[in-house]
Design an enzyme around this catalytic site. Structure first.
Site, mmCIF file in Angstrom:
data_model
loop_
_atom_site.group_PDB
_atom_site.id
_atom_site.type_symbol
_atom_site.label_atom_id
_atom_site.label_comp_id
_atom_site.label_asym_id
_atom_site.label_seq_id
_atom_site.Cartn_x
_atom_site.Cartn_y
_atom_site.Cartn_z
ATOM 1 N N ARG A 226 -6.399 -45.028 -30.029
ATOM 2 C CA ARG A 226 -6.645 -46.293 -29.406
ATOM 3 C C ARG A 226 -7.784 -46.446 -29.031
ATOM 4 N NH1 ARG A 226 -2.249 -47.640 -30.247
ATOM 5 N NH2 ARG A 226 -0.419 -47.441 -29.632
ATOM 6 N N HIS A 274 -6.060 -53.469 -36.452
ATOM 7 C CA HIS A 274 -5.314 -52.503 -35.834
ATOM 8 C C HIS A 274 -4.414 -52.353 -36.628
ATOM 9 C CE1 HIS A 274 -2.942 -50.968 -31.945
ATOM 10 N NE2 HIS A 274 -2.322 -49.667 -32.948
HETATM 11 P P1 NDP Z 1 1.234 -37.129 -30.775
HETATM 12 O O1 NDP Z 1 1.662 -38.198 -28.889
HETATM 13 O O2 NDP Z 1 2.375 -37.105 -31.703
HETATM 14 O O3 NDP Z 1 -0.007 -35.981 -30.415
HETATM 15 C C1 NDP Z 1 -1.241 -36.576 -29.796
HETATM 16 C C2 NDP Z 1 -2.477 -35.606 -29.892
HETATM 17 O O4 NDP Z 1 -3.391 -35.056 -29.248
HETATM 18 C C3 NDP Z 1 -1.403 -33.778 -29.148
HETATM 19 O O5 NDP Z 1 -2.115 -33.079 -30.671
HETATM 20 C C4 NDP Z 1 -1.849 -33.159 -28.024
HETATM 21 O O6 NDP Z 1 -2.246 -32.136 -27.818
HETATM 22 C C5 NDP Z 1 -2.918 -34.430 -28.540
HETATM 23 N N1 NDP Z 1 -4.036 -34.373 -27.206
HETATM 24 C C6 NDP Z 1 -3.297 -35.554 -26.045
HETATM 25 N N2 NDP Z 1 -3.677 -35.420 -24.447
HETATM 26 C C7 NDP Z 1 -5.327 -34.784 -25.018
HETATM 27 C C8 NDP Z 1 -5.717 -34.195 -24.483
HETATM 28 N N3 NDP Z 1 -5.982 -34.226 -23.067
HETATM 29 N N4 NDP Z 1 -6.851 -33.077 -24.925
HETATM 30 C C9 NDP Z 1 -6.383 -33.259 -26.425
HETATM 31 N N5 NDP Z 1 -5.881 -33.354 -27.069
HETATM 32 C C10 NDP Z 1 -5.202 -34.169 -26.216
HETATM 33 O O7 NDP Z 1 0.744 -38.771 -31.227
HETATM 34 P P2 NDP Z 1 0.368 -39.034 -32.837
HETATM 35 O O8 NDP Z 1 -0.032 -38.505 -33.189
HETATM 36 O O9 NDP Z 1 1.783 -39.231 -33.409
HETATM 37 O O10 NDP Z 1 -0.066 -40.357 -32.546
HETATM 38 C C11 NDP Z 1 -1.704 -40.625 -32.023
HETATM 39 C C12 NDP Z 1 -1.748 -41.903 -31.304
HETATM 40 O O11 NDP Z 1 -1.780 -42.951 -32.156
HETATM 41 C C13 NDP Z 1 -1.017 -42.711 -30.377
HETATM 42 O O12 NDP Z 1 -0.586 -42.057 -29.291
HETATM 43 C C14 NDP Z 1 -1.237 -43.857 -30.672
HETATM 44 O O13 NDP Z 1 -2.266 -44.685 -30.025
HETATM 45 C C15 NDP Z 1 -1.880 -44.667 -31.995
HETATM 46 N N6 NDP Z 1 -0.914 -45.143 -33.169
HETATM 47 C C16 NDP Z 1 -2.060 -46.019 -33.426
HETATM 48 C C17 NDP Z 1 -1.595 -46.387 -34.835
HETATM 49 C C18 NDP Z 1 -1.882 -47.559 -36.085
HETATM 50 O O14 NDP Z 1 -1.808 -48.422 -36.117
HETATM 51 N N7 NDP Z 1 -3.916 -47.884 -35.287
HETATM 52 C C19 NDP Z 1 -0.456 -46.622 -35.346
HETATM 53 C C20 NDP Z 1 0.311 -45.543 -34.115
HETATM 54 C C21 NDP Z 1 -0.111 -45.086 -34.000
HETATM 55 P P3 NDP Z 1 -1.102 -30.939 -27.942
HETATM 56 O O15 NDP Z 1 -0.349 -31.347 -29.417
HETATM 57 O O16 NDP Z 1 -1.464 -29.618 -27.414
HETATM 58 O O17 NDP Z 1 0.291 -31.725 -27.159
#
Ligand code: NDP
Length: 311
Positions: A226, A274
Site C-alpha cells: 500500500r 497496482h
Molecule cells: P497478511 O495480513 O497475511 O500479513 C501481514 C503481515 O504484515 C504479517 O506478517 C504481519 O505480522 C505483518 N504486520 C502487520 N502489521 C505489522 C506491524 N505493525 N509491524 C510489523 N509487521 C506487521 O497480508 P498479506 O501478506 O496477505 O498481504 C499484504 C498486503 O499486500 C495486503 O494487506 C495488501 O495491502 C497488499 N496487496 C497488494 C496487492 C497488489 O496488487 N499490489 C494485491 C494483494 C494484496 P504478523 O505475521 O506478526 O501478524
C-alpha cells in the site's frame, strides 16, 4: 422457505465470472447482484470490494462479510460495518502471482538490468560482473500470506533473505525479526527492501524520511502493498539524492498516480498500476465457499480479519 443469498458488491470485479466460479461450490446459495435481490432478509453473505456507503444496512440478517481481496484497509476503516465476522481472500494462486512480481523486481536489481537498459539506449557494451545471489541481502517487510510466500521464493532463488513481522515467525531459509525495536537495524541491513505490510494505524507512514535514511546508501525499494506505508515525498527526495538507488512501485498514496507526480519522470523508478496480484475466481471461489459451508454447518470461519488490528 427462501434460499440463502450471497450478495456481490464490487464494481471492478466481473460478476458473471465470480457467480459461475462460486456456484460450482455453493449449490444451496443464490449468488446475486444487489439489484436482483428481492428478499434482503435472505442475504446472509456479502462478497465485497469497496461497496458503496451504507451497502450493508440493507441486509439485516448478514452473517459473514468476505473481502474480495487480500488488503482489507478500505473495508475495516468504514463506519458502517455490521458486527459480523469478516474474512479475506486467502488464495495460494494469488500469493504465487505476487511472489512472481516480487521475484522479477528483486532479480531485475540483483542482475543490474536497469543499468543494462540504460547502456543499451546509448549503444554501450557495459559489462558488470554478475554477483552471487547469496551476497545480496533482501529484506521483506511483512511475512503474511503474500509476504511469507515471496520470502520463501526469494530464499529458493539463493538470496540472503531476512523478514520482518509483528509477531515471531519461522520460515525455512529466511532470517526473521519482529517488532518495532528491530526495524531500524533490519532496514540498515537490507540492500533490497520489499514492502508487503498491510496499511494499518501502525504501518501508515512507517517508512518516513528518518526510516528511509536507515537504508544503506544506494538501496533499492520495492512497494507492492500500500502506498500510504511510505511517505511519498520523502521517497522522492531520497531517490533524487541517490540515497535510494531505485524503486519499483506498484502502489501509491493516491491512485491512479497523479500526472503531476515527480515519480513518473524519474529514471530510477519503475511504475506499475497496482497489478502485482489479483484474486483469481477459479481458485479463490473454493476457499470462499469452504468458509460459507463451514458457517452453514455451524462451524467457525477461517482467515478472519481483526478490524481493531487492521488486518
Ligand atoms: P497478511 O495480513 O497475511 O500479513 C501481514 C503481515 O504484515 C504479517 O506478517 C504481519 O505480522 C505483518 N504486520 C502487520 N502489521 C505489522 C506491524 N505493525 N509491524 C510489523 N509487521 C506487521 O497480508 P498479506 O501478506 O496477505 O498481504 C499484504 C498486503 O499486500 C495486503 O494487506 C495488501 O495491502 C497488499 N496487496 C497488494 C496487492 C497488489 O496488487 N499490489 C494485491 C494483494 C494484496 P504478523 O505475521 O506478526 O501478524
Amino acid at each position: 422457505m427462501s434460499r440463502d443469498i450471497l450478495v456481490f458488491g464490487s464494481v471492478v470485479d466481473p460478476f458473471p465470472v465470480w457467480r459461475d466460479a462460486l456456484a460450482a461450490h455453493l449449490q444451496e446459495v443464490d449468488i446475486l447482484e444487489p439489484e436482483a435481490v428481492d428478499d434482503p432478509q435472505a442475504v446472509k453473505y456479502a462478497l465485497v470490494w469497496k461497496p458503496p456507503a451504507d451497502f450493508f444496512a440493507a441486509y439485516p440478517n448478514l452473517e459473514l462479510i468476505i473481502n474480495l481481496g487480500a488488503g482489507v484497509d478500505a473495508l475495516v476503516s468504514r463506519t458502517d460495518l455490521p458486527d459480523v465476522p469478516i474474512t479475506r481472500i486467502s488464495d495460494p494462486e494469488m500469493a504465487t502471482m505476487m511472489a512472481g512480481y516480487v521475484q522479477f523486481s528483486v532479480l531485475r536489481y540483483a542482475r543490474d538490468i536497469p543499468q543494462f537498459e540504460k547502456a543499451q539506449r546509448s549503444g554501450q557494451w557495459h559489462y558488470l560482473h554478475p554477483r552471487d545471489a547469496g551476497d545480496i541481502k533482501v529484506g521483506v517487510l511483512g511475512l503474511g500470506e503474500l509476504g511469507g510466500c515471496a520470502a520463501r521464493e526469494l530464499a529458493r532463488l539463493g538470496f540472503d533473505v531476512r523478514g520482518w513481522s509483528r509477531s515471531e515467525k519461522k520460515i525455512d531459509g529466511v532470517k526473521t525479526f519482529n517488532g518495532m525495536a528491530a526495524l531500524d537495524g533490519f532496514l540498515a541491513d537490507s540492500e533490497i527492501s520489499v514492502v508487503m505490510l498491510p496499511a494499518t494505524p501502525e504501518t501508515r507512514q512507517l517508512l518516513d524520511a528518518n526510516r528511509l535514511a536507515q537504508l544503506p546508501k544506494g538501496a533499492r525499494l520495492i512497494n507492492v502493498s500500500r502506498g500510504e506505508i511510505i511517505v511519498e515525498a520523502a521517497l522522492v527526495e531520497a531517490l533524487r539524492s541517490g540515497h535510494i538507488g531505485g524503486a519499483t512501485l506498484d502502489v501509491f498514496e493516491v491512485e491512479p498516480l497523479p500526472e503531476s507526480s515527480p515519480l513518473w519522470s524519474m529514471e530510477n523508478v519503475l511504475i506499475t498500476p497496482h497489478i502485482a496480484s489479483v484474486a483469481i475466481p477459479r481458485s479463490a471461489a473454493r476457499q470462499i465457499a469452504e468458509n460459507i459451508n463451514r458457517l452453514r454447518a455451524g462451524g467457525s470461519v477461517r482467515h478472519r480479519v481483526d478490524p481493531a488490528r487492521g488486518y
